[in-house]
Design an enzyme around this catalytic site. Structure first.
Site, PDB file in Angstrom:
ATOM      1  N   SER A 158      -3.022  18.931 -24.607  1.00 28.06           N
ATOM      2  CA  SER A 158      -3.684  19.968 -23.836  1.00 28.06           C
ATOM      3  C   SER A 158      -3.486  21.332 -24.506  1.00 28.06           C
ATOM      4  O   SER A 158      -3.895  21.525 -25.657  1.00 28.06           O
ATOM      5  CB  SER A 158      -3.167  19.942 -22.393  1.00 28.06           C
ATOM      6  OG  SER A 158      -3.969  20.722 -21.557  1.00 28.06           O
ATOM      7  N   ASP A 257     -13.249  15.296 -18.451  1.00 30.88           N
ATOM      8  CA  ASP A 257     -12.385  16.435 -18.752  1.00 30.88           C
ATOM      9  C   ASP A 257     -13.269  17.533 -19.324  1.00 30.88           C
ATOM     10  O   ASP A 257     -14.012  17.295 -20.284  1.00 30.88           O
ATOM     11  CB  ASP A 257     -11.330  16.010 -19.780  1.00 30.88           C
ATOM     12  CG  ASP A 257     -10.321  17.103 -20.101  1.00 30.88           C
ATOM     13  OD1 ASP A 257     -10.548  18.272 -19.706  1.00 30.88           O
ATOM     14  OD2 ASP A 257      -9.313  16.797 -20.750  1.00 30.88           O
ATOM     15  N   HIS A 287      -8.498  14.729 -17.016  1.00 28.53           N
ATOM     16  CA  HIS A 287      -7.392  15.442 -17.658  1.00 28.53           C
ATOM     17  C   HIS A 287      -6.099  15.198 -16.873  1.00 28.53           C
ATOM     18  O   HIS A 287      -6.003  15.547 -15.698  1.00 28.53           O
ATOM     19  CB  HIS A 287      -7.694  16.941 -17.700  1.00 28.53           C
ATOM     20  CG  HIS A 287      -6.802  17.719 -18.619  1.00 28.53           C
ATOM     21  ND1 HIS A 287      -7.083  17.888 -19.956  1.00 28.53           N
ATOM     22  CD2 HIS A 287      -5.643  18.378 -18.404  1.00 28.53           C
ATOM     23  CE1 HIS A 287      -6.136  18.614 -20.518  1.00 28.53           C
ATOM     24  NE2 HIS A 287      -5.244  18.921 -19.596  1.00 28.53           N
TER      25      HIS A 287
END
Length: 319
Positions: A158, A257, A287
């Site tokens: 991320s 996502d 996500h």
């Protein structure tokens, strides 16, 4: 729900706490409360775990790092600089403890986890400087850590994926450590937020357009405006003019996502630049859905990660 989330992942949707970046202190406390009990139950036998500090760059504060190394190892091993996620706002050594322990144990490598400074308290370039300082410290202490510098890679998830990609760019451009591999897991890469997935996914679980906007505003701080031409490539790697000369890569994305398309575009650009790149897109995921560790898709993602890292770091077979 309008998204075709995998059935094994749906039950967690009702249990997730609100991921509201508007209140960083509460968000951090919530995450710490979730991680603490899980870490207490971990079996760390067989792994040497030690905490250190790396000198900060240009007078910046020291950077806490945690090193994981198999106890039975005698020769120099591959090394992996690990950069946690959390939207630049939360995450620390504890939040990644289980993951780093598992990677070190399963692959038989040295993992160096980095506790970089968080935003909004510290904006760019502070967090990246911390990560790069940790990379330089790892290189300088490779002999003591038992790391084979020919097999040193970087991995981030991320927001950590943004920092990992930026470290690879910085190492290339500043004649820094010769990284052999970069693993970019569901990475944040582009502050312009104009891809189809980013614009479409405004209400997806955990991460959506509003969180992405808040996250970038925190990370860039008052000196840089999200989406403006002044944002440098080291802040948003998608802006890099050239990706030539970067280490081989693996890029992973989740179907639902908002970060999906910027990561796929980056992976395609790596390939076009002659960088060997492996790409994984997991259907029915969102996500952070990998926190449902028993789901088949999550298990597949872990297996793919370990296999890719093993190839990228030239890990000898442990069979």
């Amino acid at each position: 729900m309008k998204y075709n989330i995998d059935p094994e992942l749906r039950p967690i949707l009702d249990l997730l706490p609100p991921f509201d970046l508007a209140d960083p202190a509460t968000m951090r406390a919530t995450m710490d409360a979730m991680v603490g009990p899980a870490n207490a139950a971990l079996d760390t036998r067989g792994t040497t775990i030690s905490d250190h500090v790396a000198p900060g760059l240009a007078g910046a504060p020291e950077v806490p790092v945690r090193v994981y190394r198999p106890e039975s190892a005698t020769a120099a091993l591959p090394g992996l600089l690990y950069l946690h996620g959390g939207g630049f706002v939360f995450g620390n050594l504890e939040s990644e403890h289980a993951t780093c322990l598992a990677i070190s144990r399963q692959l038989g490598i040295v993992v160096v986890s980095v506790d970089y400074r968080l935003s909004p308290e510290t904006a760019f370039p502070g967090p990246l400087d911390d990560c790069y300082a940790a990379l330089l410290w790892t290189q300088a202490n490779a002999a003591t850590l038992g790391i084979d510098l020919r097999r040193l890679g970087v991995m981030g998830q991320s927001a950590g994926g943004c920092l990992a990609a930026a470290c690879a760019l910085r190492a290339r451009d500043e004649n820094g450590p010769a990284l052999c591999y970069q693993f970019l897991s569901i990475p944040v890469l582009d502050d312009r937020l104009d891809t189809p997935s980013m614009q479409a996914f405004t209400d997806t679980p955990i991460w959506h357009l509003a969180n992405a906007e808040q996250s970038w505003d925190y990370y860039l701080g008052s000196a840089l405006q999200r989406g403006s031409t002044e944002v440098p490539a080291l802040a948003a790697p998608a802006r890099a003019a050239s990706l030539q000369g970067l280490p081989p890569a693996c890029v992973t994305v989740m179907e639902f996502d908002p970060l999906r398309d910027e990561a796929l575009i980056y992976a395609q650009r790596l390939l076009a630049a002659g960088v060997s790149t492996e790409i994984h897109c997991y259907p029915g995921t969102f996500h952070g859905s990998s926190m449902v560790v028993d789901a088949a898709l999550s298990k597949r993602g872990v297996a793919d990660m370990l296999a890719a890292l093993g190839r990228g770091l030239c890990v000898e077979s442990r069979q």
